[in-house]
Design a protein around this motif. Structure first.
Motif, short mmCIF file in Angstrom:
data_model
loop_
_atom_site.label_atom_id
_atom_site.label_comp_id
_atom_site.label_asym_id
_atom_site.label_seq_id
_atom_site.Cartn_x
_atom_site.Cartn_y
_atom_site.Cartn_z
N ALA A 1 0.82 -1.21 0.00
CA ALA A 1 0.00 0.00 0.00
C ALA A 1 0.85 1.26 0.00
N SER B 1 -5.77 -5.03 10.27
CA SER B 1 -6.14 -4.99 8.85
C SER B 1 -6.90 -6.24 8.41
N ARG C 1 -8.96 -4.12 5.50
CA ARG C 1 -8.14 -3.04 4.93
C ARG C 1 -9.02 -2.25 3.95
N PHE C 2 -9.81 -1.34 4.50
CA PHE C 2 -10.83 -0.66 3.70
C PHE C 2 -10.31 0.57 2.97
N ASP C 3 -9.05 0.93 3.19
CA ASP C 3 -8.51 2.13 2.55
C ASP C 3 -7.52 1.81 1.43
N LEU C 4 -7.47 0.57 0.97
CA LEU C 4 -6.52 0.19 -0.09
C LEU C 4 -7.16 0.45 -1.44
N ASN C 5 -6.64 1.43 -2.18
CA ASN C 5 -7.20 1.78 -3.47
C ASN C 5 -6.51 1.07 -4.64
N ARG D 1 -6.96 3.75 -9.24
CA ARG D 1 -7.18 3.99 -7.81
C ARG D 1 -8.40 4.86 -7.57
N GLN E 1 -11.69 3.55 -5.45
CA GLN E 1 -12.16 4.27 -4.27
C GLN E 1 -13.61 4.73 -4.45
N SER F 1 -15.94 1.62 -4.24
CA SER F 1 -16.00 1.07 -2.88
C SER F 1 -16.85 1.94 -1.97
N ARG F 2 -16.63 3.23 -2.02
CA ARG F 2 -17.39 4.13 -1.15
C ARG F 2 -18.84 4.29 -1.62
N TYR G 1 -13.17 12.76 -3.01
CA TYR G 1 -12.34 11.62 -2.64
C TYR G 1 -10.87 11.92 -2.99
#
Length: 259
Positions: free
Chosen positions: A45, A83, A91-95, A205, A209, A212-213, A229
């Motif tokens: 990441a 994570s 790991r919800f912030d991995l773009n 990316r 993102q 996902s959001r 974002y």
């Protein structure tokens, strides 16, 4: 790159290939193996030079059989990193995209790893299940949330409440598998990775993102909020945002920098 006891890591240019290497226990994950995977995906990441990852299992029998239940039975517990299972499921912030190359059984947490990935490539002999109800536990590493979202409530409950095993072909029909191959599942995953790598990593990316959001909010809100974002802002301010249209007008392949 540091050495690991339970996981192999290879970097091929901007592609990171992660192999769970515990074939003697069907690549089941102990606490130490979880910690190694969390460290590996932390590094992936954070590394601007790494754009796509593939995760697979050693040998031909198993992708990952989930938690090492022998460790649990011996009093070792079910602890996982912050994570999540394999350092991925929470790991919800991995773009950056992660591809699962499922080369055999994907049981319990192993299936939850695949569900947490963006693309799933499966060998013809692969199989999937969340059998936790059969052994007195529950699929708490994202399976209870992701499977209904990916295949629909009734079909997911049919798997979750029985713990039944699903073939790769049925997984394709249900929609949680992208492609089934007769051989060389890792080669097929590389092919998908290479297709992604022809695209702008900044765009990839931003896309991941926003998708996902957007899944958890109304469409109108998602369309409005996506402009705020971080990955989208970084894409709009990047060199690649200029390079893409320029390469198109000059009738050449773009030279992405990821900046």
């Amino acid at each position: 790159m540091p050495g690991y006891h339970y996981v192999d890591v290879v970097r091929e240019g901007p592609l990171t290939i992660v192999t769970i290497n515990r074939p003697e226990v069907y690549n089941a994950l102990s606490s130490a193996a979880h910690d190694e995977l969390a460290e590996i995906f932390d590094a992936f990441a954070a590394d601007d030079e790494q754009w796509v990852a593939i995760i697979t299992g050693a040998g031909e029998k198993a992708f990952c059989a989930g938690h090492d239940l022998k460790q649990q039975a011996a009093g070792g517990g079910l602890t996982t990193p912050l994570s999540g299972f394999a350092g991925l499921t929470a790991r919800f912030d991995l773009n950056k995209p992660v591809i699962a190359a499922v080369n055999g059984v994907a049981m319990g947490g192993g299936f939850e790893i695949a569900l947490a990935c963006d693309i799933v490539i499966a060998s013809r002999s692969a199989s999937f299940a969340l059998p936790e109800v059969k052994v007195g536990i529950a699929a708490l590493a994202g399976g209870l949330q992701r499977l209904p979202r990916e295949i629909g409530l009734k079909r997911a409950m049919g798997m979750l409440l029985t713990g039944r095993r699903v073939s790769a072909s049925e997984g394709l029909d249900l929609g949680f598998v992208n492609e089934v191959v007769d051989s060389d599942v890792l080669g097929a995953a590389r092919r998908w990775a290479n297709e992604i790598l022809t695209c702008s990593p900044m765009s990839v990316r931003a896309t991941k993102q926003a998708v996902s959001r957007g899944l958890s909010i109304p469409v109108e809100q998602a369309v409005t909020e996506q402009w705020e974002y971080l990955a989208l802002k970084e894409m709009l301010a990047s060199e690649d945002y200029v390079e893409g249209p320029l390469a198109f007008t000059e009738k050449r392949s773009p030279r992405w920098t990821g900046r």
